[in-house]
Structures are given as C-alpha cells and as structure tokens.
Design a protein around this motif. Structure first.
Motif, PDB file in Angstrom:
ATOM      1  N   GLY A 164       8.143  13.658   1.047  1.00  0.00           N
ATOM      2  CA  GLY A 164       7.428  13.987  -0.178  1.00  0.00           C
ATOM      3  C   GLY A 164       6.007  13.461  -0.162  1.00  0.00           C
ATOM      4  O   GLY A 164       5.595  12.717   0.733  1.00  0.00           O
ATOM      5  N   CYS A 165       5.235  13.843  -1.174  1.00  0.00           N
ATOM      6  CA  CYS A 165       3.851  13.394  -1.301  1.00  0.00           C
ATOM      7  C   CYS A 165       3.521  13.254  -2.783  1.00  0.00           C
ATOM      8  O   CYS A 165       3.773  14.182  -3.565  1.00  0.00           O
ATOM      9  CB  CYS A 165       2.891  14.381  -0.642  1.00  0.00           C
ATOM     10  N   THR A 166       3.003  12.095  -3.171  1.00  0.00           N
ATOM     11  CA  THR A 166       2.644  11.845  -4.561  1.00  0.00           C
ATOM     12  C   THR A 166       1.140  11.642  -4.672  1.00  0.00           C
ATOM     13  O   THR A 166       0.567  10.808  -3.961  1.00  0.00           O
ATOM     14  CB  THR A 166       3.362  10.593  -5.099  1.00  0.00           C
ATOM     15  N   GLU A 167       0.494  12.406  -5.550  1.00  0.00           N
ATOM     16  CA  GLU A 167      -0.945  12.292  -5.759  1.00  0.00           C
ATOM     17  C   GLU A 167      -1.236  11.666  -7.123  1.00  0.00           C
ATOM     18  O   GLU A 167      -0.513  11.907  -8.083  1.00  0.00           O
ATOM     19  CB  GLU A 167      -1.628  13.662  -5.686  1.00  0.00           C
ATOM     20  N   THR A 168      -2.292  10.868  -7.187  1.00  0.00           N
ATOM     21  CA  THR A 168      -2.741  10.268  -8.438  1.00  0.00           C
ATOM     22  C   THR A 168      -4.209  10.612  -8.631  1.00  0.00           C
ATOM     23  O   THR A 168      -5.030  10.347  -7.752  1.00  0.00           O
ATOM     24  CB  THR A 168      -2.568   8.740  -8.422  1.00  0.00           C
ATOM     25  N   GLU A 169      -4.537  11.216  -9.756  1.00  0.00           N
ATOM     26  CA  GLU A 169      -5.917  11.609 -10.045  1.00  0.00           C
ATOM     27  C   GLU A 169      -6.634  10.487 -10.789  1.00  0.00           C
ATOM     28  O   GLU A 169      -6.112   9.922 -11.750  1.00  0.00           O
ATOM     29  CB  GLU A 169      -5.941  12.887 -10.879  1.00  0.00           C
ATOM     30  N   LEU A 170      -7.846  10.144 -10.341  1.00  0.00           N
ATOM     31  CA  LEU A 170      -8.638   9.086 -10.942  1.00  0.00           C
ATOM     32  C   LEU A 170      -9.828   9.678 -11.701  1.00  0.00           C
ATOM     33  O   LEU A 170     -10.102  10.869 -11.616  1.00  0.00           O
ATOM     34  CB  LEU A 170      -9.110   8.105  -9.876  1.00  0.00           C
ATOM     35  N   ASP A 171     -10.546   8.827 -12.422  1.00  0.00           N
ATOM     36  CA  ASP A 171     -11.639   9.302 -13.275  1.00  0.00           C
ATOM     37  C   ASP A 171     -12.840   9.798 -12.485  1.00  0.00           C
ATOM     38  O   ASP A 171     -13.573  10.676 -12.935  1.00  0.00           O
ATOM     39  CB  ASP A 171     -12.096   8.182 -14.221  1.00  0.00           C
ATOM     40  N   GLY A 172     -13.093   9.209 -11.330  1.00  0.00           N
ATOM     41  CA  GLY A 172     -14.265   9.594 -10.546  1.00  0.00           C
ATOM     42  C   GLY A 172     -13.935   9.722  -9.075  1.00  0.00           C
ATOM     43  O   GLY A 172     -12.794   9.500  -8.660  1.00  0.00           O
ATOM     44  N   PRO A 173     -14.917  10.115  -8.241  1.00  0.00           N
ATOM     45  CA  PRO A 173     -14.674  10.297  -6.810  1.00  0.00           C
ATOM     46  C   PRO A 173     -14.292   8.992  -6.125  1.00  0.00           C
ATOM     47  O   PRO A 173     -14.797   7.922  -6.468  1.00  0.00           O
ATOM     48  CB  PRO A 173     -16.027  10.822  -6.291  1.00  0.00           C
ATOM     49  N   VAL A 174     -13.388   9.085  -5.182  1.00  0.00           N
ATOM     50  CA  VAL A 174     -12.929   7.924  -4.421  1.00  0.00           C
ATOM     51  C   VAL A 174     -13.749   7.826  -3.132  1.00  0.00           C
ATOM     52  O   VAL A 174     -13.906   8.817  -2.414  1.00  0.00           O
ATOM     53  CB  VAL A 174     -11.434   8.042  -4.078  1.00  0.00           C
ATOM     54  N   LEU A 175     -14.287   6.646  -2.848  1.00  0.00           N
ATOM     55  CA  LEU A 175     -15.097   6.444  -1.657  1.00  0.00           C
ATOM     56  C   LEU A 175     -14.313   5.823  -0.516  1.00  0.00           C
ATOM     57  O   LEU A 175     -14.647   6.014   0.648  1.00  0.00           O
ATOM     58  CB  LEU A 175     -16.301   5.556  -1.993  1.00  0.00           C
ATOM     59  N   SER A 176     -13.261   5.063  -0.839  1.00  0.00           N
ATOM     60  CA  SER A 176     -12.461   4.431   0.208  1.00  0.00           C
ATOM     61  C   SER A 176     -11.123   3.987  -0.380  1.00  0.00           C
ATOM     62  O   SER A 176     -10.969   3.897  -1.600  1.00  0.00           O
ATOM     63  CB  SER A 176     -13.186   3.212   0.800  1.00  0.00           C
ATOM     64  N   ILE A 177     -10.166   3.716   0.497  1.00  0.00           N
ATOM     65  CA  ILE A 177      -8.872   3.190   0.081  1.00  0.00           C
ATOM     66  C   ILE A 177      -8.367   2.253   1.167  1.00  0.00           C
ATOM     67  O   ILE A 177      -8.547   2.516   2.362  1.00  0.00           O
ATOM     68  CB  ILE A 177      -7.849   4.330  -0.175  1.00  0.00           C
ATOM     69  N   SER A 178      -7.780   1.133   0.764  1.00  0.00           N
ATOM     70  CA  SER A 178      -7.229   0.185   1.735  1.00  0.00           C
ATOM     71  C   SER A 178      -5.915  -0.364   1.201  1.00  0.00           C
ATOM     72  O   SER A 178      -5.716  -0.490  -0.015  1.00  0.00           O
ATOM     73  CB  SER A 178      -8.212  -0.958   2.004  1.00  0.00           C
ATOM     74  N   LEU A 179      -5.013  -0.686   2.115  1.00  0.00           N
ATOM     75  CA  LEU A 179      -3.701  -1.217   1.759  1.00  0.00           C
ATOM     76  C   LEU A 179      -3.789  -2.730   1.586  1.00  0.00           C
ATOM     77  O   LEU A 179      -4.258  -3.441   2.479  1.00  0.00           O
ATOM     78  CB  LEU A 179      -2.687  -0.875   2.855  1.00  0.00           C
ATOM     79  N   LEU A 180      -3.348  -3.224   0.424  1.00  0.00           N
ATOM     80  CA  LEU A 180      -3.331  -4.661   0.166  1.00  0.00           C
ATOM     81  C   LEU A 180      -1.957  -5.260   0.446  1.00  0.00           C
ATOM     82  O   LEU A 180      -1.842  -6.321   1.050  1.00  0.00           O
ATOM     83  CB  LEU A 180      -3.722  -4.958  -1.286  1.00  0.00           C
ATOM     84  N   LYS A 181      -0.895  -4.558   0.001  1.00  0.00           N
ATOM     85  CA  LYS A 181       0.461  -5.073   0.185  1.00  0.00           C
ATOM     86  C   LYS A 181       1.451  -3.914   0.254  1.00  0.00           C
ATOM     87  O   LYS A 181       1.493  -3.089  -0.645  1.00  0.00           O
ATOM     88  CB  LYS A 181       0.830  -6.018  -0.966  1.00  0.00           C
ATOM     89  N   LYS A 182       2.235  -3.877   1.315  1.00  0.00           N
ATOM     90  CA  LYS A 182       3.243  -2.828   1.476  1.00  0.00           C
ATOM     91  C   LYS A 182       4.564  -3.313   0.916  1.00  0.00           C
ATOM     92  O   LYS A 182       4.985  -4.445   1.175  1.00  0.00           O
ATOM     93  CB  LYS A 182       3.392  -2.452   2.947  1.00  0.00           C
ATOM     94  N   THR A 183       5.233  -2.471   0.136  1.00  0.00           N
ATOM     95  CA  THR A 183       6.520  -2.848  -0.461  1.00  0.00           C
ATOM     96  C   THR A 183       7.638  -1.917  -0.013  1.00  0.00           C
ATOM     97  O   THR A 183       8.683  -1.845  -0.651  1.00  0.00           O
ATOM     98  CB  THR A 183       6.426  -2.847  -1.999  1.00  0.00           C
ATOM     99  N   SER A 184       7.427  -1.196   1.081  1.00  0.00           N
ATOM    100  CA  SER A 184       8.448  -0.283   1.601  1.00  0.00           C
ATOM    101  C   SER A 184       8.550  -0.447   3.110  1.00  0.00           C
ATOM    102  O   SER A 184       7.682  -1.049   3.747  1.00  0.00           O
ATOM    103  CB  SER A 184       8.109   1.168   1.242  1.00  0.00           C
ATOM    104  N   GLU A 185       9.604   0.108   3.705  1.00  0.00           N
ATOM    105  CA  GLU A 185       9.855  -0.060   5.129  1.00  0.00           C
ATOM    106  C   GLU A 185       9.044   0.857   6.041  1.00  0.00           C
ATOM    107  O   GLU A 185       8.598   0.436   7.099  1.00  0.00           O
ATOM    108  CB  GLU A 185      11.354   0.139   5.414  1.00  0.00           C
ATOM    109  N   PRO A 186       8.842   2.145   5.685  1.00  0.00           N
ATOM    110  CA  PRO A 186       8.163   3.073   6.607  1.00  0.00           C
ATOM    111  C   PRO A 186       6.756   2.593   6.982  1.00  0.00           C
ATOM    112  O   PRO A 186       6.119   1.870   6.213  1.00  0.00           O
ATOM    113  CB  PRO A 186       8.097   4.377   5.800  1.00  0.00           C
ATOM    114  N   PRO A 187       6.279   2.979   8.172  1.00  0.00           N
ATOM    115  CA  PRO A 187       4.912   2.636   8.589  1.00  0.00           C
ATOM    116  C   PRO A 187       3.902   3.152   7.570  1.00  0.00           C
ATOM    117  O   PRO A 187       4.090   4.206   6.963  1.00  0.00           O
ATOM    118  CB  PRO A 187       4.760   3.364   9.936  1.00  0.00           C
TER     119      PRO A 187
END
Length: 246
Positions: free
Chosen positions: A197-220
């Motif tokens: 599956g794929c879940t999208e979240t829409e934000l108020d403005g354009p996104v310039l970058s994204i980084s992972l802070l903490k993983k809470t699931s098993e998959p890579p």
C-alpha cells in the motif's frame, strides 16, 4: 515561470546510450510537451563536430540533467559533460536511472560523479509505474535549481519579519515584489499499515526535503523506495511507519 527563467537557454539531458537512452527520450518528449526548451543529442542536437556540439550544448544550458548509472559514471564523455557544466556553474538536477549495481547493491553515484552530485536530492526514475509523479518532482526541482540564492534568502528573510515591523526602515523599492515565504521544518508521524500500500499526506506548502528520524516498523525504510515527497505531499508505503522531518 520555468520558461521565463530558461530564456534562450535549455535543459540539457546528459545520459549514457547503453543504460538510459529510452528513459532520456521519454523525459525529453515530456519536457517538450510542456513547451520547455530541452536539448538531447539524438533530437537534432548534433551539428558538425560532435565535441563542439556537446560543448555548445553545455555552454547554452541553464540546467543539466545527468542520468546517473554505473555506465554513465564510467563514461569519459559523460564525465566531461557534467564536469564542464559544473565548471561553468550550470545547475545540476540529477536523475537516478539505475536501481541496483552489477553486484546487486542499491546504486549510488561514486567517484567524480558522486562528488559533483553530493548534497543534491536526485529524482528516482527507477520505478516506471511512478513516472508521472517523478516527472512532476523533476519539474519542481528544475524550477528551484534556477532560482537566484540571494533572491531566495531575501524572500525568506522578508517572511521572517514580524508584522509590526514590516513598514520600518526598508526601502520599498529594494524589496522583492513576490510574496514573502516562510521556510520551516516539522516532525510528522507517517504510517502505511499494509504491505504493497501507499499512504499520502498533503501539507500546506511545497516540501523541500524529508528525512527519517525514527523508524517504528520492521520493513526497510529508504528514501524514494519506501518514503518520499512530491510537490506538497509526503508518502510512505509497504507497511513503513515512523517519525519524519520535512
């Protein structure tokens, strides 16, 4: 707006024939359909001497798009194109065009190509079913790459001014006419609770970058593989959950 920033210059597609010619042709056609001035050697870009034509292509480029693959980074001709573009200050918007190395590892640019593209967020075109989304992401990055850094900072600084000081000492004639913007970061918990599956979240403005802070699931959890962004949306897929900073 991109057409105005390009002016008489073009977007140059730099690729290795053996590894990414078909993808380069597809993206070239997409750019032309958007009425953007794109340059590709096989689309009438070569006239007379090949080396002179390639040099002219780089010199008249506002943006160069290297299609990063192992064969590209090992090609003397491709290396000359990207290095000459870097020397001239041409904006570089890299595309990842190879998913796995010949040893089966995730492909990452190495050597001189790795240095020239270090710190730049590439657009991953290795999944053909995401082509439309990735094309949109590519257009956004092309647009952003041509913006004058001084103007960007000027706009950002204007956005940071408090409302009660906006009419103070600044000379209105010196201010940028565009609407001031505020660049900010936020931490979000994103989750896709099913494999495939794929879940999208829409934000108020354009996104310039994204980084992972903490993983809470098993998959890579890898950028552009199991999470990413496009326009003003962030997404996660394949049962990935975690806290991300955007």
């Amino acid at each position: 707006e991109i057409k105005e920033q390009l002016g008489s210059n073009h977007i140059m597609l730099s690729y290795n024939w053996s590894s990414s010619k078909n993808l380069a042709e597809q993206i070239y056609d997409s750019l032309k359909k958007l009425n953007l001035n794109a340059w590709m050697d096989t689309a009438g870009g070569i006239h007379g001497s090949v080396s002179e034509s390639m040099a002219n292509a780089v010199e008249n480029a506002a943006v160069i798009i290297p299609f990063m693959t192992e064969q590209y980074q090992n090609s003397k001709t491709c290396s000359q194109e990207i290095e000459y573009a870097n020397d001239l200050g041409v904006s570089i918007v890299p595309i990842r065009a190879q998913e796995k190395t010949s040893q089966g590892e995730p492909y990452k640019a190495r050597g001189r190509l790795g240095i020239l593209t270090a710190g730049k967020i590439y657009v991953d075109f290795t999944k053909s079913n995401y082509y439309v989304k990735k094309l949109e992401e590519l257009i956004i990055k092309i647009d952003a790459s041509m913006m004058d850094p001084e103007i960007i900072m000027k706009i950002v600084n204007q956005g940071k001014k408090k409302e009660d000081t906006k009419n103070e000492a600044d000379n209105p004639a010196d201010l940028d006419k565009r609407i001031p913007i505020m660049v900010r970061t936020m931490d979000l918990y994103l989750a896709c609770n099913r494999q495939g599956g794929c879940t999208e979240t829409e934000l108020d403005g354009p996104v310039l970058s994204i980084s992972l802070l903490k993983k809470t699931s098993e998959p890579p959890c890898e950028l552009d593989e199991s999470y990413g962004f496009i326009g003003n949306r962030v997404w996660v897929k394949n049962d990935v959950r975690g806290v991300f900073r955007v």
